[in-house]
Design a protein around this motif. Structure first.
Motif, short mmCIF file in Angstrom:
data_model
loop_
_atom_site.label_atom_id
_atom_site.label_comp_id
_atom_site.label_asym_id
_atom_site.label_seq_id
_atom_site.Cartn_x
_atom_site.Cartn_y
_atom_site.Cartn_z
N ILE A 91 116.61 83.23 52.00
CA ILE A 91 115.16 83.39 52.05
C ILE A 91 114.64 83.61 53.47
O ILE A 91 113.87 84.55 53.73
CB ILE A 91 114.47 82.16 51.43
N ARG A 92 115.05 82.77 54.42
CA ARG A 92 114.48 82.87 55.77
C ARG A 92 114.79 84.20 56.46
O ARG A 92 113.90 84.81 57.07
CB ARG A 92 114.92 81.69 56.62
N PRO A 93 116.03 84.72 56.38
CA PRO A 93 116.28 86.04 56.96
C PRO A 93 115.47 87.14 56.28
O PRO A 93 115.04 88.09 56.94
CB PRO A 93 117.79 86.25 56.74
N LEU A 94 115.26 87.00 54.95
CA LEU A 94 114.44 88.00 54.26
C LEU A 94 112.99 87.95 54.72
O LEU A 94 112.34 88.98 54.89
CB LEU A 94 114.52 87.75 52.75
N LEU A 95 112.48 86.74 54.95
CA LEU A 95 111.12 86.61 55.45
C LEU A 95 110.98 87.24 56.83
O LEU A 95 109.97 87.88 57.14
CB LEU A 95 110.70 85.14 55.49
N ASP A 96 111.99 87.05 57.66
CA ASP A 96 111.97 87.70 58.98
C ASP A 96 111.95 89.22 58.84
O ASP A 96 111.23 89.92 59.56
CB ASP A 96 113.21 87.28 59.79
N ALA A 97 112.76 89.73 57.91
CA ALA A 97 112.85 91.17 57.74
C ALA A 97 111.55 91.77 57.21
O ALA A 97 111.17 92.89 57.58
CB ALA A 97 114.00 91.50 56.78
N VAL A 98 110.86 91.01 56.37
CA VAL A 98 109.66 91.55 55.73
C VAL A 98 108.43 91.41 56.61
O VAL A 98 107.42 92.08 56.37
CB VAL A 98 109.44 90.85 54.37
N ALA A 99 108.48 90.58 57.65
CA ALA A 99 107.30 90.31 58.48
C ALA A 99 106.70 91.59 59.10
O ALA A 99 105.50 91.84 58.96
CB ALA A 99 107.64 89.29 59.57
N PRO A 100 107.49 92.43 59.79
CA PRO A 100 106.89 93.66 60.34
C PRO A 100 106.35 94.58 59.25
O PRO A 100 105.30 95.21 59.42
CB PRO A 100 108.05 94.33 61.09
N ALA A 101 107.06 94.66 58.12
CA ALA A 101 106.63 95.53 57.03
C ALA A 101 105.29 95.08 56.46
O ALA A 101 104.43 95.91 56.14
CB ALA A 101 107.70 95.54 55.93
N MET A 102 105.10 93.78 56.32
CA MET A 102 103.84 93.26 55.80
C MET A 102 102.69 93.57 56.75
O MET A 102 101.59 93.93 56.32
CB MET A 102 103.96 91.75 55.57
N MET A 103 102.93 93.45 58.04
CA MET A 103 101.87 93.72 59.01
C MET A 103 101.53 95.21 59.03
O MET A 103 100.35 95.59 59.13
CB MET A 103 102.29 93.24 60.39
N LEU A 104 102.54 96.06 58.91
CA LEU A 104 102.29 97.50 58.88
C LEU A 104 101.50 97.87 57.62
O LEU A 104 100.53 98.65 57.69
CB LEU A 104 103.62 98.27 58.91
N GLY A 105 101.90 97.31 56.49
CA GLY A 105 101.19 97.59 55.25
C GLY A 105 99.74 97.14 55.32
O GLY A 105 98.83 97.82 54.82
N TYR A 106 99.51 96.00 55.96
CA TYR A 106 98.14 95.48 56.10
C TYR A 106 97.29 96.43 56.94
O TYR A 106 96.14 96.71 56.61
CB TYR A 106 98.19 94.10 56.74
N ALA A 107 97.87 96.92 58.03
CA ALA A 107 97.14 97.83 58.92
C ALA A 107 96.74 99.10 58.18
O ALA A 107 95.58 99.55 58.26
CB ALA A 107 98.00 98.17 60.14
N LEU A 108 97.67 99.68 57.45
CA LEU A 108 97.37 100.93 56.73
C LEU A 108 96.44 100.68 55.56
O LEU A 108 95.60 101.53 55.22
CB LEU A 108 98.68 101.56 56.25
#
Length: 309
Positions: free
Chosen positions: A143-160
């Motif tokens: 779980i924790r490595p997946l959360l790290d991996a998804v963090a930039p993606a979530m922020m990019l999705g939020y911006a767009l």
């Protein structure tokens, strides 16, 4: 000027009035999901190639009808993960919006449930993350490595996604702009907008309101750049997601100071739902940083899969 539908964009650019009732908000959110998904795929592929994360385990039904478990690279589950998270996230976003406007819901529940507007980003974030964690455990991924991996993606999705709010004029704007405070070098559109032709048909008096969606897009893109630069960190797994929580919380806490949102009484204080959630996210992120800011060996080691529930 707002463009709730694609036909509005085409008419403004060409003068041609085409019947294209495709919501620009939905279109741009779809682009945000695709961009975030591609970002996540690249990061998972990098972690898998460096053996910092193992394969995902999925159950598939063969031609003989027998269900078996197969191991696949983690980036191959991104499409399934995105679909589930988005579906649950939309439900969470609508639920949190209803909780924030209970008086309107009691007066006309069906219109709020099936409205084309009225989504709480934090509601989608919280329930979507819960759904994602459940899927990750089912696929036996850590779980924790997946959360790290998804963090930039979530922020990019939020911006767009916030670009969709801005273009469609969906009501995510700020309070009346104080033009006396505007720096002379700053363009007027960056300080105040009237959102003519917005999806609500609301008329905003000149000079307008603060275009908070623009500010959030700029801040979220800056946060994405920072998270992407930090993704190869040497701290314990979960550290980058903790950074994400702090950034997401502080960004929203700042923007709420000039946004139009209903306030609720909380221990003698007046705060919006978003402010409360933002504080909780920031505190959770700071706690995570305090617990996970310990450097690990520079030699990447495989991370064992999450134990089967």
């Amino acid at each position: 000027m707002s463009y709730p539908y694609l036909s509005d964009v085409i008419k403004d650019l060409t003068g041609i009035d085409l019947p294209l009732p495709i919501a620009t908000f939905g279109l741009l959110v779809a682009c945000a999901i695709l961009a975030g998904g591609e970002c996540l795929k690249r990061e998972l592929a990098r972690l898998y190639a460096s053996e910092r994360i193992g394969p995902a385990h999925k159950r598939v039904k063969g031609e003989d009808g027998v269900v078996s478990e197969v191991a696949v690279p983690p980036q191959e589950i991104v499409n399934d993960l995105s679909f589930i998270v988005v579906l649950v996230g939309v439900v969470g976003a609508r639920l949190f919006h209803i909780l924030e406007h209970t008086d309107q819901f009691m007066a006309d529940p069906w219109s709020m449930i099936f409205s084309r507007s009225g989504l709480s980003v934090f509601g989608g974030l919280i329930l979507g993350t819960v759904a994602g964690v459940i899927c990750v455990r089912r696929w036996k991924l850590p779980i924790r490595p997946l959360l790290d991996a998804v963090a930039p993606a979530m922020m990019l999705g939020y911006a767009l996604g916030r670009i969709g709010c801005q273009v469609s004029g969906d009501g995510d704007w700020g309070i009346a702009a104080n033009m006396a405070l505007k720096p002379a070098w700053l363009p007027t559109w960056f300080w105040a907008q009237t959102y003519d032709n917005n999806i609500f048909g609301e008329v905003l008096a000149a000079p307008g309101v603060y275009p908070t969606s623009v500010y959030e897009t700029v801040m979220a893109l800056a946060c994405f750049a920072l998270l992407w630069a930090l993704r190869k960190h040497r701290f314990l797994s979960g550290w980058l997601f903790s950074v994400y929580l702090v950034l997401a919380g502080l960004e929203r806490l700042l923007i709420e100071q000039i946004r139009v949102n209903p306030k609720m009484a909380l221990g003698g204080l007046q705060a919006s739902q978003a402010e409360i959630v933002a504080v909780v996210l920031t505190l959770a992120g700071l706690l995570g940083l305090a617990l996970l800011s310990r450097r690990v060996s520079a030699v990447a080691r495989p991370i064992p899969a999450a134990p089967q529930a």
